[in-house]
Scaffold this motif. Structure first.
Motif, PDB file in Angstrom:
ATOM      1  N   ILE A  59      49.064  38.652  34.324  1.00 18.04           N
ATOM      2  CA  ILE A  59      48.849  37.449  35.122  1.00 18.04           C
ATOM      3  C   ILE A  59      48.294  36.356  34.213  1.00 18.04           C
ATOM      4  CG2 ILE A  59      47.737  36.475  37.158  1.00 18.04           C
ATOM      5  CD1 ILE A  59      47.353  39.342  38.191  1.00 18.04           C
ATOM      6  N   ASP A  60      48.948  35.232  34.201  1.00 17.06           N
ATOM      7  CA  ASP A  60      48.524  34.111  33.373  1.00 17.06           C
ATOM      8  C   ASP A  60      47.099  33.692  33.755  1.00 17.06           C
ATOM      9  OD1 ASP A  60      48.204  31.648  32.040  1.00 17.06           O
ATOM     10  OD2 ASP A  60      50.315  31.141  32.286  1.00 17.06           O
ATOM     11  N   ASP A  61      46.251  33.514  32.741  1.00 18.63           N
ATOM     12  CA  ASP A  61      44.875  33.075  33.001  1.00 18.63           C
ATOM     13  C   ASP A  61      44.824  31.772  33.785  1.00 18.63           C
ATOM     14  OD1 ASP A  61      43.727  35.241  31.782  1.00 18.63           O
ATOM     15  OD2 ASP A  61      43.375  34.239  29.863  1.00 18.63           O
ATOM     16  N   ALA A  62      45.871  30.958  33.657  1.00 20.60           N
ATOM     17  CA  ALA A  62      45.877  29.649  34.318  1.00 20.60           C
ATOM     18  C   ALA A  62      45.987  29.757  35.831  1.00 20.60           C
ATOM     19  CB  ALA A  62      47.021  28.792  33.777  1.00 20.60           C
ATOM     20  N   VAL A  63      46.377  30.927  36.349  1.00 21.70           N
ATOM     21  CA  VAL A  63      46.578  31.054  37.798  1.00 21.70           C
ATOM     22  C   VAL A  63      45.618  32.048  38.437  1.00 21.70           C
ATOM     23  CG1 VAL A  63      49.015  30.436  37.560  1.00 21.70           C
ATOM     24  CG2 VAL A  63      48.365  32.860  37.652  1.00 21.70           C
ATOM     25  N   CYS A  64      44.641  32.570  37.682  1.00 21.95           N
ATOM     26  CA  CYS A  64      43.720  33.538  38.259  1.00 21.95           C
ATOM     27  C   CYS A  64      42.289  33.259  37.815  1.00 21.95           C
ATOM     28  CB  CYS A  64      44.124  34.964  37.912  1.00 21.95           C
ATOM     29  SG  CYS A  64      44.041  35.375  36.160  1.00 21.95           S
ATOM     30  N   TYR A  65      41.335  33.865  38.525  1.00 21.43           N
ATOM     31  CA  TYR A  65      39.921  33.675  38.224  1.00 21.43           C
ATOM     32  C   TYR A  65      39.146  34.877  38.772  1.00 21.43           C
ATOM     33  CZ  TYR A  65      39.663  32.304  43.162  1.00 21.43           C
ATOM     34  OH  TYR A  65      39.756  32.297  44.535  1.00 21.43           O
ATOM     35  N   ARG A  66      37.874  34.974  38.409  1.00 21.95           N
ATOM     36  CA  ARG A  66      36.986  36.010  38.931  1.00 21.95           C
ATOM     37  C   ARG A  66      36.122  35.431  40.032  1.00 21.95           C
ATOM     38  NH1 ARG A  66      38.079  41.337  37.239  1.00 21.95           N
ATOM     39  NH2 ARG A  66      38.695  41.297  35.048  1.00 21.95           N
ATOM     40  N   ASP A  67      36.051  36.129  41.163  1.00 19.18           N
ATOM     41  CA  ASP A  67      35.199  35.643  42.238  1.00 19.18           C
ATOM     42  C   ASP A  67      33.756  36.125  42.042  1.00 19.18           C
ATOM     43  OD1 ASP A  67      35.085  38.290  43.086  1.00 19.18           O
ATOM     44  OD2 ASP A  67      36.383  37.989  44.822  1.00 19.18           O
ATOM     45  N   ASP A  68      32.897  35.832  43.007  1.00 13.05           N
ATOM     46  CA  ASP A  68      31.474  36.171  42.898  1.00 13.05           C
ATOM     47  C   ASP A  68      31.231  37.676  42.844  1.00 13.05           C
ATOM     48  OD1 ASP A  68      30.924  33.487  42.984  1.00 13.05           O
ATOM     49  OD2 ASP A  68      30.494  33.451  45.152  1.00 13.05           O
ATOM     50  N   LYS A  69      32.186  38.448  43.325  1.00  9.29           N
ATOM     51  CA  LYS A  69      32.054  39.906  43.305  1.00  9.29           C
ATOM     52  C   LYS A  69      32.732  40.538  42.097  1.00  9.29           C
ATOM     53  CE  LYS A  69      31.707  40.263  48.348  1.00  9.29           C
ATOM     54  NZ  LYS A  69      32.273  40.872  49.581  1.00  9.29           N
ATOM     55  N   GLY A  70      33.216  39.682  41.201  1.00 15.34           N
ATOM     56  CA  GLY A  70      33.850  40.187  39.986  1.00 15.34           C
ATOM     57  C   GLY A  70      35.286  40.620  40.154  1.00 15.34           C
ATOM     58  N   ARG A  71      35.880  40.307  41.294  1.00 14.16           N
ATOM     59  CA  ARG A  71      37.265  40.689  41.547  1.00 14.16           C
ATOM     60  C   ARG A  71      38.209  39.604  41.024  1.00 14.16           C
ATOM     61  NH1 ARG A  71      36.514  41.671  47.915  1.00 14.16           N
ATOM     62  NH2 ARG A  71      35.635  39.584  47.583  1.00 14.16           N
ATOM     63  N   THR A  72      39.376  40.029  40.582  1.00 11.98           N
ATOM     64  CA  THR A  72      40.394  39.069  40.140  1.00 11.98           C
ATOM     65  C   THR A  72      41.056  38.434  41.343  1.00 11.98           C
ATOM     66  OG1 THR A  72      40.826  40.307  38.115  1.00 11.98           O
ATOM     67  CG2 THR A  72      42.531  38.776  38.836  1.00 11.98           C
ATOM     68  N   ARG A  73      41.102  37.135  41.362  1.00 13.92           N
ATOM     69  CA  ARG A  73      41.757  36.386  42.433  1.00 13.92           C
ATOM     70  C   ARG A  73      42.902  35.578  41.843  1.00 13.92           C
ATOM     71  NH1 ARG A  73      40.466  37.926  47.658  1.00 13.92           N
ATOM     72  NH2 ARG A  73      38.217  38.193  47.886  1.00 13.92           N
ATOM     73  N   VAL A  74      44.030  35.611  42.490  1.00 17.49           N
ATOM     74  CA  VAL A  74      45.182  34.814  42.071  1.00 17.49           C
ATOM     75  C   VAL A  74      45.254  33.588  42.964  1.00 17.49           C
ATOM     76  CG1 VAL A  74      47.689  34.761  41.788  1.00 17.49           C
ATOM     77  CG2 VAL A  74      46.409  36.846  41.244  1.00 17.49           C
ATOM     78  N   ASP A  75      45.319  32.424  42.338  1.00 14.22           N
ATOM     79  CA  ASP A  75      45.372  31.156  43.060  1.00 14.22           C
ATOM     80  C   ASP A  75      46.834  30.827  43.368  1.00 14.22           C
ATOM     81  OD1 ASP A  75      45.334  28.491  43.915  1.00 14.22           O
ATOM     82  OD2 ASP A  75      43.633  27.986  42.629  1.00 14.22           O
ATOM     83  N   ALA A  76      47.214  31.018  44.622  1.00 12.63           N
ATOM     84  CA  ALA A  76      48.615  30.815  45.007  1.00 12.63           C
ATOM     85  C   ALA A  76      49.075  29.391  44.745  1.00 12.63           C
ATOM     86  CB  ALA A  76      48.806  31.164  46.480  1.00 12.63           C
ATOM     87  N   ASP A  77      48.180  28.424  44.907  1.00 12.72           N
ATOM     88  CA  ASP A  77      48.541  27.025  44.665  1.00 12.72           C
ATOM     89  C   ASP A  77      48.922  26.788  43.209  1.00 12.72           C
ATOM     90  OD1 ASP A  77      48.398  25.851  47.188  1.00 12.72           O
ATOM     91  OD2 ASP A  77      46.214  25.684  47.076  1.00 12.72           O
ATOM     92  N   LYS A  78      48.329  27.579  42.307  1.00 16.24           N
ATOM     93  CA  LYS A  78      48.638  27.423  40.884  1.00 16.24           C
ATOM     94  C   LYS A  78      49.868  28.237  40.475  1.00 16.24           C
ATOM     95  CE  LYS A  78      43.950  26.197  39.480  1.00 16.24           C
ATOM     96  NZ  LYS A  78      42.756  26.552  38.654  1.00 16.24           N
ATOM     97  N   VAL A  79      50.094  29.349  41.158  1.00 11.35           N
ATOM     98  CA  VAL A  79      51.319  30.114  40.889  1.00 11.35           C
ATOM     99  C   VAL A  79      52.547  29.295  41.296  1.00 11.35           C
ATOM    100  CG1 VAL A  79      52.631  32.198  41.468  1.00 11.35           C
ATOM    101  CG2 VAL A  79      50.152  32.327  41.174  1.00 11.35           C
ATOM    102  N   ARG A  80      52.457  28.628  42.438  1.00 12.06           N
ATOM    103  CA  ARG A  80      53.547  27.828  42.991  1.00 12.06           C
ATOM    104  C   ARG A  80      54.835  28.668  43.100  1.00 12.06           C
ATOM    105  NH1 ARG A  80      53.659  22.176  39.883  1.00 12.06           N
ATOM    106  NH2 ARG A  80      54.786  21.547  41.768  1.00 12.06           N
ATOM    107  N   PRO A  81      54.749  29.796  43.809  1.00 17.96           N
ATOM    108  CA  PRO A  81      55.909  30.695  43.893  1.00 17.96           C
ATOM    109  C   PRO A  81      57.019  30.102  44.737  1.00 17.96           C
ATOM    110  CG  PRO A  81      54.230  31.398  45.421  1.00 17.96           C
ATOM    111  CD  PRO A  81      53.627  30.266  44.639  1.00 17.96           C
ATOM    112  N   LEU A  82      58.217  30.578  44.471  1.00 23.17           N
ATOM    113  CA  LEU A  82      59.373  30.181  45.270  1.00 23.17           C
ATOM    114  C   LEU A  82      59.512  31.075  46.487  1.00 23.17           C
ATOM    115  CD1 LEU A  82      62.077  29.614  42.534  1.00 23.17           C
ATOM    116  CD2 LEU A  82      61.198  27.883  44.097  1.00 23.17           C
ATOM    117  N   ALA A  83      60.053  30.531  47.540  1.00 20.19           N
ATOM    118  CA  ALA A  83      60.418  31.317  48.712  1.00 20.19           C
ATOM    119  C   ALA A  83      61.914  31.151  48.930  1.00 20.19           C
ATOM    120  CB  ALA A  83      59.650  30.841  49.937  1.00 20.19           C
ATOM    121  N   ARG A  84      62.590  32.261  49.212  1.00 25.52           N
ATOM    122  CA  ARG A  84      64.041  32.234  49.435  1.00 25.52           C
ATOM    123  C   ARG A  84      64.316  32.126  50.922  1.00 25.52           C
ATOM    124  NH1 ARG A  84      68.582  31.025  48.911  1.00 25.52           N
ATOM    125  NH2 ARG A  84      70.223  32.086  47.738  1.00 25.52           N
ATOM    126  N   LEU A  85      65.271  31.262  51.249  1.00 24.01           N
ATOM    127  CA  LEU A  85      65.723  31.099  52.632  1.00 24.01           C
ATOM    128  C   LEU A  85      67.190  31.506  52.701  1.00 24.01           C
ATOM    129  CD1 LEU A  85      64.038  27.618  53.288  1.00 24.01           C
ATOM    130  CD2 LEU A  85      63.064  29.894  53.639  1.00 24.01           C
TER     131      LEU A  85
END
Length: 233
Positions: free
Chosen positions: A190-216
């Motif tokens: 996971i790119d460091d640019a799209v994730c961070y550590r929360d207060d509990k030390g868990r890895t969180r992925v920031d969906a707004d930074k991932v900017r994933p595609l959705a298929r229709l």
């Protein structure tokens, strides 16, 4: 509920839709999947099972990994977390032969699944093109590869998420058949640019930074849109 077989109702490959009139809810369409052509069922499913995540799958065409196939699949999701198992559902080529990604997974039992971002949508769409086995989608779309540490394959440069996977199980489903491939994730990147550590030390992925595609359906894609939270009660 009053079921009416009406004139002028749209038809799909000779199958007549039935218009259903509800006393309070207005009009709707109802039709039998068993009476529809398989292509029409597929067309309908891809328009109503939305949005769908897109797996951008890199797989080796040979044992050495000198030749690689790259293709997107939206019949894709997670099915298990212990062990981490993902699902890919892959059909066949127009001539009825196995798609290259399916063939590669069955023969070499490994792949790297990427979650692409909206900036990569044209390349993702272009790699869906049906090419002769061994022809390079990487060259077609100008994709670059980088090392995937601890993995016997490389990953795509620029994709924010990559998962090194091995074949877990193969199931044939349906009349053609469709190939349901369960793959086990062996390593996440996971790119460091799209994730961070929360207060509990868990890895969180920031969906707004991932900017994933959705298929229709058809040639349609969608962006993520607004992200919001709902507190469980």
């Amino acid at each position: 509920m009053l079921r009416l077989h009406t004139e002028g109702v749209p038809q799909c490959s000779g199958v007549v839709f039935f218009q259903v009139k509800f006393d309070e809810c207005g009009a709707a369409m109802i039709f039998s999947a068993h009476e529809m052509a398989p292509a029409d069922v597929y067309h309908t499913l891809t328009q109503i099972i939305i949005p769908r995540p897109v797996a951008w799958v890199l797989s080796p065409n040979d044992e050495a990994g000198d030749s690689l196939n790259l293709a997107p699949f939206s019949f894709f999701n997670a099915v298990c977390s212990d062990p981490p198992v993902l699902m890919l559902s892959i059909g066949t080529k127009a001539d009825g032969t196995l798609k290259d990604s399916c063939r590669n997974l069955l023969e070499r039992k490994r792949c790297v699944i990427h979650i692409g971002s909206e900036e990569q949508v044209q390349a993702i769409s272009d790699t869906a093109r049906e090419l002769a086995f061994g022809d390079s989608e990487l060259e077609l779309t100008g994709q670059e590869l980088v090392e995937f540490q601890g993995v016997g394959m490389k990953r795509l440069q620029g994709a924010p998420i990559a998962m090194a996977c091995s074949l877990h199980q193969h199931i044939e489903v349906g009349n053609k058949p469709q190939h349901l491939l369960l793959v086990e994730v062996e390593q996440f990147w996971i790119d460091d640019a799209v994730c961070y550590r929360d207060d509990k030390g868990r890895t969180r992925v920031d969906a707004d930074k991932v900017r994933p595609l959705a298929r229709l359906g058809g040639s349609e894609y969608a962006r993520l849109g607004e992200v919001f939270r709902v507190v469980r009660r």
